[in-house]
Design a protein around this motif. Structure first.
Motif, PDB file in Angstrom:
ATOM      1  N   SER A 155       0.855  -1.191   0.000  1.00  0.00           N
ATOM      2  CA  SER A 155       0.000   0.000   0.000  1.00  0.00           C
ATOM      3  C   SER A 155       0.886   1.235   0.000  1.00  0.00           C
ATOM      4  O   SER A 155       1.955   1.237   0.610  1.00  0.00           O
ATOM      5  N   ILE A 156       0.452   2.288  -0.700  1.00  0.00           N
ATOM      6  CA  ILE A 156       1.262   3.490  -0.905  1.00  0.00           C
ATOM      7  C   ILE A 156       0.562   4.697  -0.298  1.00  0.00           C
ATOM      8  O   ILE A 156      -0.593   4.994  -0.638  1.00  0.00           O
ATOM      9  N   ASP A 157       1.239   5.364   0.598  1.00  0.00           N
ATOM     10  CA  ASP A 157       0.725   6.586   1.202  1.00  0.00           C
ATOM     11  C   ASP A 157       0.666   7.683   0.139  1.00  0.00           C
ATOM     12  O   ASP A 157       1.552   7.789  -0.704  1.00  0.00           O
ATOM     13  N   LYS A 158      -0.375   8.505   0.174  1.00  0.00           N
ATOM     14  CA  LYS A 158      -0.530   9.557  -0.830  1.00  0.00           C
ATOM     15  C   LYS A 158       0.027  10.901  -0.372  1.00  0.00           C
ATOM     16  O   LYS A 158      -0.145  11.903  -1.062  1.00  0.00           O
ATOM     17  N   ARG A 159       0.705  10.900   0.755  1.00  0.00           N
ATOM     18  CA  ARG A 159       1.314  12.142   1.242  1.00  0.00           C
ATOM     19  C   ARG A 159       2.821  12.096   1.041  1.00  0.00           C
ATOM     20  O   ARG A 159       3.459  11.064   1.283  1.00  0.00           O
ATOM     21  N   MET A 160       3.376  13.229   0.613  1.00  0.00           N
ATOM     22  CA  MET A 160       4.825  13.303   0.438  1.00  0.00           C
ATOM     23  C   MET A 160       5.543  13.128   1.770  1.00  0.00           C
ATOM     24  O   MET A 160       5.011  13.486   2.833  1.00  0.00           O
ATOM     25  N   THR A 161       6.752  12.601   1.691  1.00  0.00           N
ATOM     26  CA  THR A 161       7.547  12.366   2.887  1.00  0.00           C
ATOM     27  C   THR A 161       8.000  13.687   3.504  1.00  0.00           C
ATOM     28  O   THR A 161       8.528  14.561   2.812  1.00  0.00           O
ATOM     29  N   LYS A 162       7.795  13.829   4.818  1.00  0.00           N
ATOM     30  CA  LYS A 162       8.288  14.999   5.543  1.00  0.00           C
ATOM     31  C   LYS A 162       9.688  14.699   6.076  1.00  0.00           C
ATOM     32  O   LYS A 162       9.966  13.579   6.518  1.00  0.00           O
ATOM     33  N   LEU A 163      10.548  15.692   6.038  1.00  0.00           N
ATOM     34  CA  LEU A 163      11.905  15.503   6.558  1.00  0.00           C
ATOM     35  C   LEU A 163      12.495  16.841   6.955  1.00  0.00           C
ATOM     36  O   LEU A 163      11.923  17.900   6.675  1.00  0.00           O
ATOM     37  N   THR A 164      13.654  16.795   7.571  1.00  0.00           N
ATOM     38  CA  THR A 164      14.370  18.002   7.975  1.00  0.00           C
ATOM     39  C   THR A 164      15.653  18.122   7.167  1.00  0.00           C
ATOM     40  O   THR A 164      16.441  17.173   7.083  1.00  0.00           O
ATOM     41  N   GLY A 165      15.841  19.286   6.564  1.00  0.00           N
ATOM     42  CA  GLY A 165      17.085  19.576   5.869  1.00  0.00           C
ATOM     43  C   GLY A 165      17.878  20.624   6.630  1.00  0.00           C
ATOM     44  O   GLY A 165      17.413  21.174   7.637  1.00  0.00           O
ATOM     45  N   ARG A 166      19.086  20.855   6.152  1.00  0.00           N
ATOM     46  CA  ARG A 166      19.936  21.869   6.777  1.00  0.00           C
ATOM     47  C   ARG A 166      20.480  22.791   5.692  1.00  0.00           C
ATOM     48  O   ARG A 166      20.806  22.346   4.588  1.00  0.00           O
ATOM     49  N   VAL A 167      20.577  24.082   6.007  1.00  0.00           N
ATOM     50  CA  VAL A 167      21.107  25.068   5.067  1.00  0.00           C
ATOM     51  C   VAL A 167      22.474  25.519   5.556  1.00  0.00           C
ATOM     52  O   VAL A 167      22.596  26.116   6.637  1.00  0.00           O
ATOM     53  N   LEU A 168      23.503  25.211   4.758  1.00  0.00           N
ATOM     54  CA  LEU A 168      24.863  25.614   5.106  1.00  0.00           C
ATOM     55  C   LEU A 168      25.082  27.074   4.747  1.00  0.00           C
ATOM     56  O   LEU A 168      24.525  27.577   3.759  1.00  0.00           O
ATOM     57  N   ASN A 169      25.910  27.754   5.503  1.00  0.00           N
ATOM     58  CA  ASN A 169      26.227  29.148   5.207  1.00  0.00           C
ATOM     59  C   ASN A 169      27.030  29.241   3.918  1.00  0.00           C
ATOM     60  O   ASN A 169      27.876  28.389   3.626  1.00  0.00           O
ATOM     61  N   CYS A 170      26.762  30.314   3.153  1.00  0.00           N
ATOM     62  CA  CYS A 170      27.545  30.549   1.941  1.00  0.00           C
ATOM     63  C   CYS A 170      28.999  30.819   2.337  1.00  0.00           C
ATOM     64  O   CYS A 170      29.265  31.562   3.287  1.00  0.00           O
ATOM     65  N   PRO A 171      29.954  30.234   1.618  1.00  0.00           N
ATOM     66  CA  PRO A 171      31.356  30.511   1.940  1.00  0.00           C
ATOM     67  C   PRO A 171      31.728  31.946   1.570  1.00  0.00           C
ATOM     68  O   PRO A 171      31.178  32.521   0.629  1.00  0.00           O
ATOM     69  N   LEU A 172      32.636  32.525   2.314  1.00  0.00           N
ATOM     70  CA  LEU A 172      33.125  33.877   2.057  1.00  0.00           C
ATOM     71  C   LEU A 172      34.171  33.828   0.947  1.00  0.00           C
ATOM     72  O   LEU A 172      35.025  32.937   0.916  1.00  0.00           O
ATOM     73  N   LEU A 173      34.098  34.786  -0.001  1.00  0.00           N
ATOM     74  CA  LEU A 173      35.046  34.868  -1.108  1.00  0.00           C
ATOM     75  C   LEU A 173      35.973  36.059  -0.921  1.00  0.00           C
ATOM     76  O   LEU A 173      35.635  37.042  -0.257  1.00  0.00           O
ATOM     77  N   LYS A 174      37.144  35.968  -1.549  1.00  0.00           N
ATOM     78  CA  LYS A 174      38.096  37.075  -1.590  1.00  0.00           C
ATOM     79  C   LYS A 174      38.285  37.499  -3.038  1.00  0.00           C
ATOM     80  O   LYS A 174      38.508  36.664  -3.923  1.00  0.00           O
ATOM     81  N   VAL A 175      38.201  38.815  -3.278  1.00  0.00           N
ATOM     82  CA  VAL A 175      38.429  39.354  -4.615  1.00  0.00           C
ATOM     83  C   VAL A 175      39.622  40.316  -4.548  1.00  0.00           C
ATOM     84  O   VAL A 175      40.456  40.209  -3.649  1.00  0.00           O
ATOM     85  N   GLY A 176      39.729  41.237  -5.505  1.00  0.00           N
ATOM     86  CA  GLY A 176      40.891  42.113  -5.585  1.00  0.00           C
ATOM     87  C   GLY A 176      41.159  42.874  -4.309  1.00  0.00           C
ATOM     88  O   GLY A 176      40.226  43.265  -3.591  1.00  0.00           O
TER      89      GLY A 176
END
Length: 888
Positions: free
Chosen positions: A430-451
């Motif tokens: 049997s197949i549930d008709k609701r999408m799977t709930k889960l927890t993700g994580r958002v990593l911080n954008c890395p800092l860049l160096k320019v001129g």
């Protein structure tokens, strides 16, 4: 243990003739732990939880062999469509002998039942009444195709007879899936999943869908859109069962494929060849395009398969027709196809009298149909290469925003009504008709160096150089470069002024070039190679020696026929770095900045670096010499026998992870494993990796890599072990050949783009933010893998990259490895946005694609490239550009 103080690579001197290879046998590593860093967000995944209430169910697999009674029906016996008809007919006739046991059949050789059949071996005779024209091809008197073997159709009586053998092969329990969920790698668990997929496929096949692996397309007109050239895009769905972390799930996603536009064959050919007059159709090209396509004849409503095209037009092409006189005597007369339909069938052909006929017979007995009576049937795949315009339209029409994609996926699940499938019910699924709930994580954008070592902070995966300069800008004096123009609409003086102005604003000392060359108008009708040759001769007259850089203005996008010969001439013969562009009508600063980024990278400059690179603070990398490799294989167009192109890029100037060098080779068609990483030859190791290792050695003060991080693109789960035990062992042999007694530590990661897992924000219709990582719930129950969306996914739905860590001898903690992968999406020097996949893999793909365009890989005669062991061999890049990022 590897360390930076180990013996140096022997660049010159004797090479050991024989060594004992380490060549260990590797196994896929298990997940060591889960990541924890990052801002937590609530997500949905397009996975639907699956329950099975009958774990004691046992599947029985039987092999099916279908043998035609008449050898001339061999093709029908091998057809999936016929196979399903034959087996369905078998069940109708012999169901009682099979105890009315329900089964699924894959259309080829496998038949699956729940519980055993009464016997292990069966043989049945099945007579299939066939209304299709393949059974009647050649029967002149029935109003179908004309020509061929009349006796054949009279004897056939519109029927085909087959002998069907069913033989027991194996049994595997449903509970093996439960063991797989617990981390077991038993093969019968994978087989049980394949059976469940076959059950879903059977349902779609019975609906008349086009099936492509685990994708299906029903041809609903609301899901079809035109992409030009007689080609349509068709939206459909993907579905497959997956074992995930703790549960079984059904993965459903949208999918798009290309089909030939149904309708009159003549109209398709005119659109496909961009013509208005049928008399100008290239019939050799048409023959290649139409071969094996199915058509329906409008005069008798029967379907045929095209096997060829007649050499003569309809009003000249003849066939032998037997006719009787009033006394019952027969004679054979020659009649044209045109006259047959006019006199015998009372059909006047208005368009195709002077056009060739379609051959729907066999080589020894052709059968002809006038082309104007033929319509292409729907849902036939188009597998030829698309034009750039078609590809762009397909990409635009095939994408959906996150909210729309979620709705389409939910509609698909509801429309299919899996809860009513008798086979799924019989095995307790049997197949549930609701999408799977889960927890993700958002990593911080890395800092860049320019001129000037100024900080540059990306926002939503993007940054810019407004009021900023390049970190290490290159310099071009006026006599070191030129601009050449193959496009009459471009003002070179204006382009030169604007580009040099933009470069100076970004910190580069660009002087306006001393040479601006326009192509002579009389050359434009010549072939691309001639045009390139003439342009180089014109340029040689202006320079005492080859310039350092050339900006080349093309008449159209890089797919134009000048691009390949131009790159071949500049990179292989003269060793000149070039940048090809197709400038827009209004040249803006953003466009020029993007061009400048590529030029600066190719000439050895650096646009930006990660802050952690500059500070030497990348965990486990900055303290130990580490080399990053990325490997990819580019294959020829679908259906072609073009050789494949393998590319490997390697990092240089450790501890930087932003600069790379490439090595490219040609190998056998469709071969996914790279076979020339190590290649013993007359001059020692002539493989791809040796030069990259020596380059690392030279750019790092004589240090060898003590660690190697290897990214591999383009392989499926079934090929993971080959990556470890074929490709990695080749890498080990390279080190042994160079006299290394201690191997570096290896971390091997496969990056997969072609999968169907998508993530959606639980509280927003927008895309997941850049930096989203998922390593729980929908990941593998045993293996070490994670999903990452490093980029901004607009305007469609973000497609995460699925990273599979096959081996980690270096020992990265999960958080450190995920941050490294995330950071490597920000070192792509060609743009000011994070890329979806780590930059070195993108570079490998660029290098393979660019050099494959330099040569005609369809020429296997040895005319353009030398042939060795049946495979063309690329010449060496010119030494002046060999170590540059020419692919950038």
């Amino acid at each position: 243990m590897a360390s930076s103080s180990r013996s140096k690579v022997e660049v010159e001197g004797s090479i050991p003739q024989s060594m004992t290879s380490r060549a260990p046998t590797y196994h896929l590593m298990t997940r060591p732990a889960f990541g924890a860093q990052g801002r937590r967000i609530r997500l949905f995944a397009n996975h639907f939880d699956v329950k099975f209430t009958m774990p004691d169910t046992v599947f029985y697999q039987y092999s099916v062999t279908i043998t035609p009674h008449d050898a001339r029906d061999k093709n029908a016996a091998q057809s999936k469509v016929y196979g399903r008809k034959i087996v369905n007919r078998l069940y109708e006739i012999y169901g009682k002998e099979l105890k009315n046991k329900r089964f699924v059949y894959d259309g080829e050789r496998s038949l699956i039942t729940i519980g055993p059949l009464p016997h292990k071996n069966f043989e049945f005779t099945v007579v299939l009444e066939d209304s299709s024209a393949r059974a009647t091809a050649g029967r002149a008197g029935d109003g179908s195709a004309v020509g061929g073997d009349q006796k054949r159709s009279k004897l056939s009586g519109f029927v085909k007879t087959f002998i069907v053998g069913i033989k027991f092969v194996a049994m595997f329990p449903m509970k093996s899936i439960a063991l797989a969920l617990g981390g077991s790698e038993r093969e019968d668990g994978h087989t049980a999943l394949r059976v469940l997929d076959i059950i879903l496929k059977r349902q779609q096949a019975e609906r008349g869908c086009l099936l492509l692996k685990n994708c299906y397309f029903d041809g609903n007109h609301t899901r079809i859109f035109d992409v030009g050239g007689g080609v349509s895009g068709c939206r459909g769905f993907h579905s497959s069962f997956r074992t995930t972390n703790g549960s079984l799930s059904l993965n459903i996603d949208t999918s798009t494929t290309l089909i030939m536009k149904p309708g009159p064959v003549v109209e398709f050919l005119l659109a496909n060849q961009n013509l208005e007059d049928p008399r100008r159709i290239d019939w050799e090209k048409a023959k290649r395009m139409l071969k094996n396509m199915k058509i329906k004849a409008v005069h008798n409503q029967r379907e045929y398969k095209i096997t060829g095209i007649s050499k003569l037009p309809c009003d000249v092409q003849t066939f032998s027709l037997k006719e009787r006189n009033g006394e019952g005597e027969t004679r054979t007369v020659e009649m044209t196809v045109y006259n047959f339909f006019k006199d015998m069938r009372k059909i006047t052909l208005t368009r195709s009298a002077s056009l060739p006929c379609l051959d729907v017979g066999k080589p020894e007995r052709p059968s002809y149909l006038p082309i104007e009576l033929c319509h292409l049937v729907s849902l036939q795949r188009y597998t030829k290469e698309l034009s750039s315009q078609q590809g762009a339209l397909l990409a635009e029409m095939g994408r959906q925003k996150p909210g729309e994609r979620m709705r389409l996926i939910a509609d698909s699940l509801n429309d299919n009504r899996y809860e009513n499938d008798p086979m799924l019910n019989a095995c307790g699924v049997s197949i549930d008709k609701r999408m799977t709930k889960l927890t993700g994580r958002v990593l911080n954008c890395p800092l860049l160096k320019v001129g000037n070592m100024e900080d540059c902070i990306p926002r939503n995966g993007r940054w810019n150089f407004v009021q900023k300069t390049l970190l290490q800008p290159c310099e071009l004096l006026h006599d070191e470069w030129a601009i050449v123009n193959f496009s009459s609409r471009c003002d070179l003086s204006h382009l030169s002024r604007e580009l040099t102005k933009c470069a100076r604003n970004k910190g580069s000392n660009f002087e306006e070039p001393s040479v601006l060359l326009e192509e002579d108008r009389e050359w434009m009708r010549s072939g691309p190679m001639v045009r390139v040759e003439k342009m180089f001769k014109k340029m040689e007259a202006k320079f005492a020696g080859p310039p350092r850089f050339i900006l080349c203005v093309l008449p159209e996008k890089k797919t134009c026929d000048i691009y390949g010969p131009w790159k071949r001439k500049s990179l292989y013969q003269f060793g000149i770095v070039t940048q090809c562009i197709v400038p827009p009508k209004n040249i803006r600063d953003q466009y020029l900045t993007n061009v400048l980024l590529k030029i600066n990278s190719k000439l050895g400059g650096i646009n930006s670096l990660l802050s952690v690179e500059c500070k030497r603070s990348i965990p486990l990398i900055n303290q130990t010499p580490t080399m990053i490799l990325a490997m990819d294989v580019s294959h020829g167009p679908p259906g072609s026998s073009f050789p494949s192109v393998a590319a490997v890029v390697g990092s240089r100037h450790w501890p930087l992870i932003s600069r790379y060098r490439a090595s490219v080779r040609i190998q056998s068609p469709k071969l996914e494993m790279i076979d020339s990483l190590y290649k013993p030859g007359e001059n020692g190791d002539e493989g791809m990796l040796r030069d990259l290792l020596l380059d690392f050695y030279k750019t790092n003060g004589g240090m060898k890599p003590a660690q190697m991080i290897i990214f591999r693109d383009g392989v499926s789960e079934s090929q993971f072990m080959e990556v470890l035990n074929v490709e990695l062992n080749q890498i080990i042999k390279v080190f042994e050949h160079l006299g290394d007694t201690t191997m570096p530590k290896f971390t091997v990661i496969v990056a997969q783009k072609k999968h169907h897992t998508r993530f959606f924000l639980a509280d927003s219709p927008e895309n997941v933010p850049p930096g989203t990582v998922v390593d729980t719930t929908v990941v593998h129950p045993r293996n070490y893998d994670f999903y990452m969306c490093a980029h901004e996914g607009n305007p469609g739905t973000s497609r995460p990259i699925h990273y599979n860590v096959l081996l980690d001898e270096i020992g990265f903690p999960p958080d450190d490895l995920q941050k490294l992968v995330h950071a490597l999406s920000y070192v792509y020097q060609r743009s000011t946005s994070a890329v979806s996949m780590v930059a070195p893999v993108c570079y490998a793909h660029l290098a393979a694609t660019q050099l494959s365009q330099c040569f005609d890989l369809s020429d296997t005669s040895g005319g353009e490239l030398p042939i060795r062991a049946g495979v063309p061999q690329l010449p060496e890049l010119h030494e002046k550009v060999r170590s540059s990022m020419f692919f950038c």
